[in-house]
Design an enzyme around this catalytic site. Sequence first.
Site, PDB file in Angstrom:
ATOM      1  N   HIS A 101     -16.589  44.448 -22.503  1.00  0.00           N
ATOM      2  CA  HIS A 101     -16.973  43.659 -23.660  1.00  0.00           C
ATOM      3  C   HIS A 101     -17.669  44.553 -24.633  1.00  0.00           C
ATOM      4  CE1 HIS A 101     -19.309  40.886 -25.939  1.00  0.00           C
ATOM      5  NE2 HIS A 101     -18.595  39.797 -25.167  1.00  0.00           N
ATOM      6  N   ASP A 124     -22.278  45.561 -15.767  1.00  0.00           N
ATOM      7  CA  ASP A 124     -22.601  44.193 -16.715  1.00  0.00           C
ATOM      8  C   ASP A 124     -22.064  43.069 -15.901  1.00  0.00           C
ATOM      9  OD1 ASP A 124     -22.002  42.374 -18.503  1.00  0.00           O
ATOM     10  OD2 ASP A 124     -20.524  43.354 -19.773  1.00  0.00           O
ATOM     11  N   GLN A 153     -20.488  37.949 -16.539  1.00  0.00           N
ATOM     12  CA  GLN A 153     -19.679  37.184 -16.079  1.00  0.00           C
ATOM     13  C   GLN A 153     -19.574  36.872 -14.537  1.00  0.00           C
ATOM     14  OE1 GLN A 153     -18.142  35.161 -18.182  1.00  0.00           O
ATOM     15  NE2 GLN A 153     -18.569  36.375 -19.786  1.00  0.00           N
ATOM     16  N   LYS A 189     -24.839  32.044 -19.972  1.00  0.00           N
ATOM     17  CA  LYS A 189     -23.550  31.784 -19.247  1.00  0.00           C
ATOM     18  C   LYS A 189     -23.748  31.300 -17.919  1.00  0.00           C
ATOM     19  CE  LYS A 189     -21.596  35.802 -21.785  1.00  0.00           C
ATOM     20  NZ  LYS A 189     -21.134  34.956 -22.769  1.00  0.00           N
ATOM     21  N   CYS A 194     -14.200  39.619 -28.289  1.00  0.00           N
ATOM     22  CA  CYS A 194     -15.382  40.683 -28.118  1.00  0.00           C
ATOM     23  C   CYS A 194     -14.758  42.306 -27.165  1.00  0.00           C
ATOM     24  CB  CYS A 194     -16.586  40.474 -27.760  1.00  0.00           C
ATOM     25  SG  CYS A 194     -17.490  39.311 -28.841  1.00  0.00           S
TER      26      CYS A 194
END
Lengths: 135, 426
Positions: free
Chosen positions: B134, B211, B214, B237, B384
Amino acid sequence: MDSEMYQENILDHYKHPRHKGALMRCTVQHHELNPVCGDMLTFYLQIEDGMIKDISFAGHGCAISQASASLLAEYLYQKPVTLLEELKPEMIYSLLGIEISPGRVKCALLSFVTVTKALGEYGNSEQHRRVEAKI
Amino acid sequence: MIPMNRKTNDPVPCNELALKIKLDFPLLSREMAGKKLVYLDSTATTQKPQVVLDAELKYYQETNANVHRGLYTLAEDATTQYEQARMKVAEFIGAQYEEVIFTSGTTSSINMAARLLEPLVKEGDEIVITIMEHHSNFLPWQQLAKRKKCVLKIIPITKEYGLDMAAAQKIITSKTKIVACTYVSNVLGTINAVGEVIEMAKRVGAYTLIDGAQAVPHMMLEVKKLGCDFLAFSGHKMCGPTGIGVLYGKRELLEKLEPVVFGGEMVKEATLHTLSWNELPWKFEAGTPNIAGAIALGTAVAYIQEIFTLQMQEHLGDLTKYALAEMQTLPGLQIIGPRGEEMEKGEKIERIGVISFTMDCAHPHDIAEILNSHGVCIRAGHHCAMPLHTTLAIPATARVSFYVYNTKEDVDALMRGLRRVVEVFA
């Protein structure tokens, strides 16, 4: 109900675009990108004696951006350059004939931006040519 | 609630349970375009359960005061609740309490990590990321590399939409100083073998950032098992509010790093020309934090922990398989990501319920527009992740993504919309 956007006229211009393809002999061309959705347009203009003798576009993108390019090319074909000089976003909306939601304004106006910038470049080169001619 | 027996022929056996969970989310009962709202964009942000909304409101109604400052009971209560939220988050990811830094979200977490590591890299060092990042895990490293004249190296993906681990082996070398990699792609849905990537990085002594934007909402992560130096994720999220996120950092590393944001809270002692840092984690939390957001995130964490015990991860897997199978019955629809056969075969590429796709007949924007008029919310664009889309030579994709409140009926509504797209454009 489906979105009101996809009227027959829009779909027709999207599926069967007018004036599509590069112009072999053009006075000016300009490329624009709408990075948010990846819509791409290049407009080709052949300008002679203050007239848009020929016009075409190439590119890909959503139905709104491509239909708008097709409708605009049709509108400007063999018209005086002054018509293009006076072109306003409202004209694009009126050509499309549909309500454009805020999220789709950039799609709808990509053709306007591209062709206006092409004209700007033509203007610059014309000015340059006239200056050079004087020298 | 008792988890349903999954050994049936029903493709989505936990659907009843998901239908019940949906009732916890007030927004999901509203209508859109005269139809029941179908929300399929949880990868962008999830909806919020009533308990989370209540937690945020209750804080402002009953406990609002600045933290770590006042000596009055109200301020102490606010501080206690804020720090309890940190404790819940730390427990959730298997971290120590001092290793959890509250930020405004994944983006600010990764930007902070890049600034924190900046003094530790020098000209010619290599920073390794992947092509599926991303922008928030791409651009901070790209810019750090530019500032420090480092070399940015990028791990490619295979044609099966997984990380190219053979290439990673070659790219991560003794020159590598930082490796930043997403656990789960927000476009492809691929779950990466980040454990292996972290191992490779460790072998060459590189710092690692994962990261988790998600991944954290979808799986029970344990940072100590993962072994990364940093993990970044967002509250919004995972059923929490916007404006709150986390940067986890390994204690030993955090202790030796110097803060990059200065102001109140982060300081122990300030004189005219010097200052000494506060203890961990506050030395990295300058200024009044998002107190209400952190408290509500604590509630969200407790909520999803409970949901996870109800086989909701299995449900999301079932729903994803069901959607992949249904979608691939449509002519001219391509899934941009693992297609699901791998899941059946038990092969390595795993995925979550983030499904990007294109259709021959229609641009993603037009797909989203038609679906919107059917009350179905999906994302269209590059999500993104422009470098990834450029590599795949696809300007834009449409994307559906699921969370614990999504049901078989939601997928069926999606399919009705997609069939309509084919009718309008084909």
